[in-house]
Write a protein that holds these residues in place. Sequence first.
Motif, PDB file in Angstrom:
ATOM      1  N   ASN A  84      44.656  47.395  42.939  1.00  0.00           N
ATOM      2  CA  ASN A  84      45.559  46.155  42.936  1.00  0.00           C
ATOM      3  C   ASN A  84      45.047  45.967  44.565  1.00  0.00           C
ATOM      4  O   ASN A  84      44.323  44.479  44.646  1.00  0.00           O
ATOM      5  CB  ASN A  84      47.018  46.134  43.160  1.00  0.00           C
ATOM      6  CG  ASN A  84      47.390  46.288  41.215  1.00  0.00           C
ATOM      7  OD1 ASN A  84      46.408  46.143  40.688  1.00  0.00           O
ATOM      8  ND2 ASN A  84      48.668  46.901  41.214  1.00  0.00           N
ATOM      9  N   ALA A  95      41.767  43.577  45.135  1.00  0.00           N
ATOM     10  CA  ALA A  95      41.585  41.563  45.343  1.00  0.00           C
ATOM     11  C   ALA A  95      42.513  41.356  46.781  1.00  0.00           C
ATOM     12  O   ALA A  95      42.554  40.253  47.183  1.00  0.00           O
ATOM     13  CB  ALA A  95      42.661  40.347  43.815  1.00  0.00           C
ATOM     14  N   ALA A 127      41.945  43.425  38.814  1.00  0.00           N
ATOM     15  CA  ALA A 127      42.344  43.685  40.786  1.00  0.00           C
ATOM     16  C   ALA A 127      43.579  42.638  40.835  1.00  0.00           C
ATOM     17  O   ALA A 127      44.638  42.301  41.371  1.00  0.00           O
ATOM     18  CB  ALA A 127      41.786  44.386  41.658  1.00  0.00           C
ATOM     19  N   GLN A 128      42.501  41.028  40.890  1.00  0.00           N
ATOM     20  CA  GLN A 128      42.744  39.846  40.457  1.00  0.00           C
ATOM     21  C   GLN A 128      44.136  39.679  39.818  1.00  0.00           C
ATOM     22  O   GLN A 128      45.738  39.039  40.924  1.00  0.00           O
ATOM     23  CB  GLN A 128      42.159  39.238  40.561  1.00  0.00           C
ATOM     24  CG  GLN A 128      41.272  38.719  41.589  1.00  0.00           C
ATOM     25  CD  GLN A 128      40.342  37.417  41.687  1.00  0.00           C
ATOM     26  OE1 GLN A 128      39.947  37.532  39.798  1.00  0.00           O
ATOM     27  NE2 GLN A 128      40.156  36.713  42.635  1.00  0.00           N
ATOM     28  N   ALA A 129      44.193  39.849  39.037  1.00  0.00           N
ATOM     29  CA  ALA A 129      45.381  39.721  37.887  1.00  0.00           C
ATOM     30  C   ALA A 129      47.086  41.180  37.840  1.00  0.00           C
ATOM     31  O   ALA A 129      47.341  40.626  37.457  1.00  0.00           O
ATOM     32  CB  ALA A 129      45.072  39.466  36.720  1.00  0.00           C
ATOM     33  N   ASN A 130      46.590  41.941  38.842  1.00  0.00           N
ATOM     34  CA  ASN A 130      47.104  43.094  38.467  1.00  0.00           C
ATOM     35  C   ASN A 130      47.698  43.186  36.744  1.00  0.00           C
ATOM     36  O   ASN A 130      48.579  44.345  37.140  1.00  0.00           O
ATOM     37  CB  ASN A 130      48.342  42.440  38.974  1.00  0.00           C
ATOM     38  CG  ASN A 130      48.582  42.837  40.313  1.00  0.00           C
ATOM     39  OD1 ASN A 130      47.028  42.798  41.085  1.00  0.00           O
ATOM     40  ND2 ASN A 130      49.835  42.554  41.569  1.00  0.00           N
ATOM     41  N   SER A 131      46.346  42.891  36.409  1.00  0.00           N
ATOM     42  CA  SER A 131      46.658  43.584  34.814  1.00  0.00           C
ATOM     43  C   SER A 131      45.571  43.245  34.423  1.00  0.00           C
ATOM     44  O   SER A 131      44.289  42.684  34.837  1.00  0.00           O
ATOM     45  CB  SER A 131      48.210  42.647  34.588  1.00  0.00           C
ATOM     46  OG  SER A 131      47.646  41.601  34.226  1.00  0.00           O
ATOM     47  N   LEU A 152      38.647  41.697  38.114  1.00  0.00           N
ATOM     48  CA  LEU A 152      39.093  40.655  37.971  1.00  0.00           C
ATOM     49  C   LEU A 152      40.326  41.338  37.240  1.00  0.00           C
ATOM     50  O   LEU A 152      41.987  40.807  37.520  1.00  0.00           O
ATOM     51  CB  LEU A 152      39.106  40.311  36.116  1.00  0.00           C
ATOM     52  CG  LEU A 152      39.989  38.993  35.501  1.00  0.00           C
ATOM     53  CD1 LEU A 152      39.682  37.620  36.493  1.00  0.00           C
ATOM     54  CD2 LEU A 152      39.137  38.135  34.159  1.00  0.00           C
TER      55      LEU A 152
END
Lengths: 352, 377
Positions: free
Chosen positions: B203, B206, B281-285, B279
């Motif tokens: 995470n 990001a 990392a950016q969305a944490n999911s 991605l």
Amino acid sequence: MTSHGRDLSRRRLLFGGAALGAGALLVGCTSNEEKPTEAQTKAAANESGGNSEPGKKVTIGFSAPAADHGWIAAITNNAKAQAGAYSDVEFKSVEAGADAAAQRAALSTLLSQKPDVIVLLPHDGKELNAFGLEAMKAGIPVVNLDRAFPDAKAYRLQIKGDNYGMGVAAATFIVEQLKAKGVSNPVIGEIAGIDSLELTQERSKGFADTLAQNGLKVANRRAAEFTADSGQQAATGLFQALPKIDAIWNHDDDQGIGVLAAVNQANRKEFFMVGGAGSKKAMEDIQADNTVLKATVTYSPSMASSAISLARLIGQGRGMSDLVELQVPKEIVLASETITKENASDYLKLGF
Amino acid sequence: MTTDSTKAAPDRAALPAQSPPVDPAQTEAAAGHAATAKAPNRGRIPFWSGEGGEGARRNLGLLATLVVLVVIGIATRPDLYGNASWVWGNTLTILKLASVVGVVTVGMTFVIIGGGIDLSVGAIVALAGVWCTTVATQSYGAGGMIFSALVVGLAVGVVNGLLISYGKLVPFIATLAMMVAARGLAAEISDKQTQVSDNQFINGIASTSLLGIPLLVYILAAVVIAGWVLLNRTTFGRRTVAVGGNAEAARLAGINVRLHTLLLYALSGLCCGIAAIMLTAQANSAQAAMANLYELDAIAAAIIGGTLLSGGRGTIVGSLLGVIIFSTITNLFAINGLSTEAQNMVKGGIIVAAVLIQQVQFGNLGTRFGRKRASTA
């Protein structure tokens, strides 16, 4: 040549071995032991008398879109689990495929199996209205789940959430909070779901109408796609457009994971946020009270469990035991409830 | 090959005088050859465009488009653009927004230059993202997650490559099938749920910045530079152009076209694996529906960046500019509070306009430059 050949074969062996090892490791990695949620059922055994008494054997056909979304997954799981809770229900599920045409094809095979009742969450209520009419004409009652058929003759029972009400509930909470804080001229942002869906438009309309009644309006509205990555991008855009925000309503808790990620990445903490749908993760975040997420307005997939229960009653020709009527009503609209830190623990079991 | 290329070389000098888009297959084949053959003479060609002045002019056009977009931004939101720190932050946001698609586009550019197409990139990102966020993978920590995302991306790319080069499937069909299948597998693994990443290192990718610049932008820069070097400074890159320009001639020249095609799809898959980590990392999911339609974003960016859809021509810098233009448009619509529908229409319009303008300008410029070159020579 021979040494070269041996070299090559050794290299191949190395590569092959590495590939096999990686493959073995990866296959092990697909397991998802931790089951995210338990299905929301109303155990038949817990009730005494009334509707829970076993009756005539009923075959229920079920169809819902195979969308990759937590909410839809919860709908299917709930329906299956609720059907399993009754000894007198046989559950026949057909995958609805990727679009309305695929669902129509799947439903026609279901129709030929002559189930007693059909529970149906259509891809699009308007597009599958004709199927509802056809099934009803063939004498099979249709329980229309959530996405409504426009034609009242196309269903025996319509059970759905209240999208407009979600917007109203979210706006009401935001207005209350802003008043309590004494914010004048608040900046309110909105992160919507897939914009082409009617449900998104209804949610936004409810939100905008309620804000307007209080003399407020949405400063910027970004549409995402109900996925976390699209939520993150929409939120990032919103933060760029609005250097200072007082409140945000995000339509969907699944995409909210991405929105909260964007909040952390942009290091923005000056506002509070209201979610939508009521996922378990969102409820836990609200309970913990360590993020900007302070509330969420429900649109519960528990309606699928209720739809199966009512379909069973319709199939058996019985009414709801607490009501006077001898038959199940024709329309049920779930109220959109507001979950806050205070009541999150009560709702946690309904989170998906 | 030698006779072939010496014939092709004079053709190329005359090339700009004709309008290249008229018969792309033939001219590009020639251009591809010429580029390979003329490699030793490259001193005269600007360093940042592997194929002479064409690419440079194209990229200048893209830069001009970017400037226009920024000017529109300044005109519509002077209040925001008046604040220097906001402008800097916004520039970084645009680059961050471009980073994931940018990495995918680098891989896509190679595939398209090599004469193929990869429709499965969005699905590979989703599959790699989902695979690396399962409970089991997360228990191995950040290293395990990165490893599995990269290997899954690479493996799916290799399968694509095998189907196309050795299975003789048309790239469009093979990758279309992979697109559906990979999303299906991702949905199966994730049980259609959104898988939250609890790994703080992942995470953190990001949210971390080094020297004021986000880590995601460094990753994008690293991939772009690696891609540029690979395309312009290695045999692999030259072979890619040759294979895309004229596969049969490349085969006769002694290039293992099948293996090379396989490697191109593997490279695209690897880029998708990197993008999946970014991605996630950016969305944490991650979830099966993530990276929706990234294939179209990547193809569109490569096209407006000047990559020829029939293969044999394209630049990494052009593709990067294409991606940045799209993310600038998204940003422009966001800060003006305009709807996504309008944005999609404008995006479509820009794709058409970019290609049209390139053709027109290109033809004119070509004629002008052609004359100049002819008169000086």
